[in-house]
Design an enzyme around this catalytic site. Sequence first.
Site, PDB file in Angstrom:
ATOM      1  N   HIS A 146     -89.815 -24.068 -14.235  1.00 12.01           N
ATOM      2  CA  HIS A 146     -90.961 -24.455 -15.055  1.00 12.01           C
ATOM      3  C   HIS A 146     -91.801 -23.221 -15.381  1.00 12.01           C
ATOM      4  CE1 HIS A 146     -94.548 -26.417 -16.543  1.00 12.01           C
ATOM      5  NE2 HIS A 146     -95.266 -25.871 -15.581  1.00 12.01           N
ATOM      6  N   ASP A 187     -92.381  -7.042 -45.035  1.00 12.96           N
ATOM      7  CA  ASP A 187     -91.603  -7.490 -43.889  1.00 12.96           C
ATOM      8  C   ASP A 187     -92.095  -6.718 -42.676  1.00 12.96           C
ATOM      9  OD1 ASP A 187     -89.622  -8.471 -42.142  1.00 12.96           O
ATOM     10  OD2 ASP A 187     -88.201  -8.641 -43.787  1.00 12.96           O
ATOM     11  N   TRP A 246     -91.606 -18.203  -9.791  1.00 12.71           N
ATOM     12  CA  TRP A 246     -91.500 -17.341 -10.980  1.00 12.71           C
ATOM     13  C   TRP A 246     -91.882 -15.921 -10.648  1.00 12.71           C
ATOM     14  CZ3 TRP A 246     -94.465 -14.414 -14.460  1.00 12.71           C
ATOM     15  CH2 TRP A 246     -95.838 -14.355 -14.192  1.00 12.71           C
ATOM     16  N   SER A 264     -85.774  -7.853 -25.242  1.00 10.20           N
ATOM     17  CA  SER A 264     -86.217  -8.509 -26.472  1.00 10.20           C
ATOM     18  C   SER A 264     -87.707  -8.275 -26.701  1.00 10.20           C
ATOM     19  CB  SER A 264     -85.907 -10.005 -26.380  1.00 10.20           C
ATOM     20  OG  SER A 264     -86.720 -10.734 -27.257  1.00 10.20           O
ATOM     21  N   SER A 265     -88.505  -8.451 -25.645  1.00 11.28           N
ATOM     22  CA  SER A 265     -89.954  -8.315 -25.800  1.00 11.28           C
ATOM     23  C   SER A 265     -90.355  -6.890 -26.137  1.00 11.28           C
ATOM     24  CB  SER A 265     -90.661  -8.734 -24.507  1.00 11.28           C
ATOM     25  OG  SER A 265     -90.407 -10.082 -24.246  1.00 11.28           O
ATOM     26  N   HIS A 278    -100.038  -9.119 -14.214  1.00 14.97           N
ATOM     27  CA  HIS A 278    -101.365  -9.408 -14.717  1.00 14.97           C
ATOM     28  C   HIS A 278    -101.537  -9.112 -16.200  1.00 14.97           C
ATOM     29  CE1 HIS A 278    -105.139 -11.222 -14.258  1.00 14.97           C
ATOM     30  NE2 HIS A 278    -105.561 -10.352 -15.144  1.00 14.97           N
ATOM     31  N   GLU A 304     -99.355  -9.448 -18.202  1.00 14.29           N
ATOM     32  CA  GLU A 304     -98.625 -10.571 -18.805  1.00 14.29           C
ATOM     33  C   GLU A 304     -99.565 -11.738 -19.114  1.00 14.29           C
ATOM     34  OE1 GLU A 304     -95.582 -10.944 -19.826  1.00 14.29           O
ATOM     35  OE2 GLU A 304     -95.527 -13.121 -20.085  1.00 14.29           O
ATOM     36  N   TYR A 313    -102.577 -11.555 -20.079  1.00 15.33           N
ATOM     37  CA  TYR A 313    -103.252 -11.265 -21.344  1.00 15.33           C
ATOM     38  C   TYR A 313    -102.277 -11.299 -22.508  1.00 15.33           C
ATOM     39  CZ  TYR A 313    -106.845 -10.171 -18.093  1.00 15.33           C
ATOM     40  OH  TYR A 313    -107.738 -10.283 -17.067  1.00 15.33           O
ATOM     41  N   SER A 368    -110.075 -16.752 -33.489  1.00 21.18           N
ATOM     42  CA  SER A 368    -110.939 -15.913 -34.315  1.00 21.18           C
ATOM     43  C   SER A 368    -110.636 -16.051 -35.796  1.00 21.18           C
ATOM     44  CB  SER A 368    -110.789 -14.439 -33.909  1.00 21.18           C
ATOM     45  OG  SER A 368    -110.967 -14.283 -32.539  1.00 21.18           O
ATOM     46  N   HIS A 383    -105.429  -8.235  -7.513  1.00 20.18           N
ATOM     47  CA  HIS A 383    -106.223  -9.406  -7.142  1.00 20.18           C
ATOM     48  C   HIS A 383    -105.341 -10.630  -6.922  1.00 20.18           C
ATOM     49  CE1 HIS A 383    -106.968 -10.422 -11.666  1.00 20.18           C
ATOM     50  NE2 HIS A 383    -105.913 -11.028 -11.241  1.00 20.18           N
ATOM     51  N   HIS A 384    -104.057 -10.517  -7.249  1.00 14.47           N
ATOM     52  CA  HIS A 384    -103.123 -11.593  -6.907  1.00 14.47           C
ATOM     53  C   HIS A 384    -102.687 -11.496  -5.450  1.00 14.47           C
ATOM     54  CE1 HIS A 384    -102.441 -12.908 -11.108  1.00 14.47           C
ATOM     55  NE2 HIS A 384    -102.747 -11.650 -11.387  1.00 14.47           N
ATOM     56  N   THR A 408    -114.549 -10.643 -22.074  1.00 14.64           N
ATOM     57  CA  THR A 408    -114.176 -12.020 -22.374  1.00 14.64           C
ATOM     58  C   THR A 408    -115.408 -12.828 -22.758  1.00 14.64           C
ATOM     59  OG1 THR A 408    -112.563 -11.709 -20.615  1.00 14.64           O
ATOM     60  CG2 THR A 408    -112.732 -13.902 -21.565  1.00 14.64           C
ATOM     61  N   LYS A 464    -116.519 -12.240 -26.266  1.00 22.41           N
ATOM     62  CA  LYS A 464    -115.784 -13.028 -27.259  1.00 22.41           C
ATOM     63  C   LYS A 464    -116.346 -14.444 -27.359  1.00 22.41           C
ATOM     64  CE  LYS A 464    -111.253 -10.882 -26.818  1.00 22.41           C
ATOM     65  NZ  LYS A 464    -111.047 -10.404 -28.185  1.00 22.41           N
ATOM     66  N   ARG A 512     -99.835 -25.380  -2.829  1.00 19.48           N
ATOM     67  CA  ARG A 512     -98.937 -25.419  -3.977  1.00 19.48           C
ATOM     68  C   ARG A 512     -97.509 -25.151  -3.510  1.00 19.48           C
ATOM     69  NH1 ARG A 512     -99.807 -19.560  -7.065  1.00 19.48           N
ATOM     70  NH2 ARG A 512     -98.386 -20.452  -8.588  1.00 19.48           N
TER      71      ARG A 512
END
Lengths: 623, 121, 255
Positions: free
Chosen positions: A78, A107, A142, A174-175, A258, A260, A262, A273, A307-308, A333, A336, A455
């Site tokens: 998941h 293009d 994950w 790919s990314s 991390h 990731e 964002y 926006s 921080h994880h 943040t 925004k 969890r």
Amino acid sequence: MATTAVPVPQAGERSRWATIWEWITTVDHKRIGILYIFTAIAFFVWGGIDALLLRIQLAAPENNFLSPQVYNELFTMHGTTMVFMAVMPLNVGLGNFIVPLMVGANDMAYPRLNALSYWLFLFGGIFLSSSYIIGHPPDAGWFAYAPLSANGGVLPKTNAMDFWVIGINILGVSSILGAVNFIVTILNLRAPGMKFNRMPLFVWAQLVVAFLIVFAFPSITVASILLYFDRNFGTAFFLPERGGDPMLWQHLFWFFGHPEVYILILPAFGIISEVFPVFSRKPIFGYAFIAYSSVAIGFLGFTVWAHHMFAVGMGPIANAAFSATSLMISIPTGVKIFNWLATLWGGSLNFKTPLYYGVAFIFLFVIGGITGVMLAIPPLDYQTTDSYFVVGHFHYVLFGGAIFGLFAGFYYWWPKMFGRMLSERLGIWQFWLMFIGMNLTFMPMHYLGMIGQPRRTWTYEAGMGFEFWNLMETIGALIIALSVAIFLLNVILSRRNGEIPGDDPWDGHTLEWATSSPPPAHNFDKMPVIRSRRPVWDLKYGDAQHFTEPRDVKAAGSTDEDEHSHGIHLPPPSFYPIILAFGLTVAGYGLLYIYSGGVWGIVIGLSIMWVGIAGLASEAARD
Amino acid sequence: MANQTSSQAEVAAPHHDAHAPSNVRVYIQIFVVLFVITMVEVFASYLDEPPINLETWIEITVLVALAALKGLLVVMFYMHLRFDSRWFTTLFTTGIIIATLMAIVFLLLWGYKASLGGLVL
Amino acid sequence: MAQAVAHDQKEHAAGGHGHGHPPTSLGLNSRKVGLWTFISSEAIFFTALISTYLVLKPRNIALGGPEPQDFLGITLTAILAFILLMSSLTMVLALHAVETDNVRGTRLWLGATILLGLMFLGGQVYEFNKLWSEGFHTIVITEPDGKVERIGVAEHHLEEELPHLQAEHPNAQIQDTGRKPVTWTTSLFGSTFFTMTGFHGTHVAIGVVWLSIVLVMSLRGAISSRNSLTVEMAGLYWHFVDLVWVAIFTLIYLI
């Protein structure tokens, strides 16, 4: 895959095979964007089914619907599916379609590379999903913490995590290629007059995301390669019993992990926006603040990863330092959020589905942001880490944030992409169901986490106070599923019955509304003069001082293109991207079975890749 | 492009990017400097051993500085960043800044002390 | 970024490289922008590998793994570093030759670069092979108070080291756990070292293939000053690979 059944913009009288061939060899950013979106929606549904099965298991205490092993596999898949195969490619797909239009390009910078990115994504996704059929689905979460992911440990010894490692790397290639493409497109292919401080904020967001991908993915690449070596070749990078250091995995993973976050959320910021100014009929408030705060978030995003890991024992100094940098992220943040609110303030609001999603986005994302600030404080994190509080937090960010943003984008740009409106009535129904379902599913998780439900645990005992809210969450998840089903229905119905929107159904500001819906292969027949951040608005409502007559693309453009009829050089379709991607995937399967003849798979895969590389190189030389 | 012949006659006006025309003399001078620095590096790696017996942190500082100087010369002259568009410098420097940040924080986290002085290698 | 914005209109006329490409908004060739972006991504890739080596190095020593300086000869690496520097010189000379339409020079210097790249790879194979055949012993020293210390001693130092250790720890029990070869899997040093230098070598090999393709194009007469970018791109990648070796040479071999 459902991807080939997509409506073709200019459906002629060609045979079915010719159409399929056209989509396989396409290098048009709009078609590739559509392929991305439909493939990613398929994976989104798949990942959602994983989640529903998890929720059914948790609906009642001591349930036996799923075995612990299957539960592990489902929560791993998941997470992996939603992050790498649903939200990221949905962002890339929307960006692929919209960004070149927004900057006034014909293009992407490298159309064939763009196709390659898509096929690598599709094959990488298939590779990972094939683990359900020909092996065992990954089962170590994950974030694949070593040593659990490295040598089995308490998990059965299978090649499940090899599927994960190799699949992640195919998707990573790919990314990275896609991100390089976005960077070059945005830096280098802007239409005359499209200065950086006139670029739409969605483009800014995609630019920052592309840089984040380019700088964050190498870390997971290295980490996962080392993990593969530990699993298959007898090294011990992450194996503590042989001197390795599991903390190294965590740091390398979160140095990617991390940023990731964002990568997943910034495109949604960009969509919001765009949606807010159009639907409040006002210019965006604080353009520069929104643009530069994205850059600030991107850069700070590389300084907060640990921080994880507050609870793993890094010591008070490291915890304090990473806590401080994490709290700093809330500043850009917050900037925004206030600018978005100020954009809505006093506007003449046009309450259509995109704005519903946009306003809900702010509400939900702020909740996720506030619990994020709470989690950035180590003492609180000690109490709540690995509990459902964390699950609730990041679903408010990634579902309430990224997914709601994406739905705002779908309803906003669907008429541009397909030349059909999505039904407003179904849209509102879908919105309310999703909003209610989402809050019902994820809000109680905060409470359950606080009172101690861990969890990633397949069940819980009765009498601990978990039963009621877990049941509610499962009902909420079913409501979300219903909402997604309504969206799919809306998509299907819109093909036949959708209102024909015209070029500019929302009275938009940005360049994509200056061309037809759907746009022609070369994107623009006429290119407006870009004098401000709202070129199309100027075109429609500009005062006499602004020269807003559309001018011919040929005049705006380039030097030596006399031989092309409409003055635009479009690369021919190419079959080599899919060949190259296929070769890499074959080599990936070879790596999977490295001790049972997989070497031949690698040799064959690399040979196929070589055909693709040589073909692409010769095509590039001919340009 | 692939079908063009390379005969001298067909040479049109110069097609350089923004950078100055490459200069063989500069290239060779840079090479000599790089070569000399490499020799000095090898010598410097014995600084903390008898008979010189300098502190290890001095040796490390010298070596890292020399390597950075070599890298700078390669990037500026052989990769033309000195003459090329600032954009390439920006792209490359951003990556190097994040890479340096990663390396330094990793070393700090694994207990290497804050200054190079404490580097236990 | 601000001054670039001011420039971007002006530079519009500068155009891309060669013909057939429309002018770009930065006035830069798109392929080159992409390559530089990719290079900075690669910089982080190698930083992660080098950091892995550095952070695991003290663990390797604490666990009685081989001491790097017993096995990594500076002479050989200095020669390898010299070869790569030399190849960077021949690479820029090839670029200069193609920019001045010196066809023979282009082929000569490209060939020289490829040859030097192959020499570097040969040197690396030699070094790997040599390490693979060497051995080390983990000596476990148990003090009377129960403190355990592990020391890695190279096979070729064992004869002289053992008496030293016995003299330093007169009351301790000293146990030799036997010979282990210096391979990829026997120690953290081996794992990190071979992985890092192996990935660097792979990049050199890819560079050699890339340059060979350019050389073949040149031999077919497909390279001239009009598309000198083909050579420049291969060169940028090649210099970057050299740059990584500059870092590895210092951080792994010299320090």
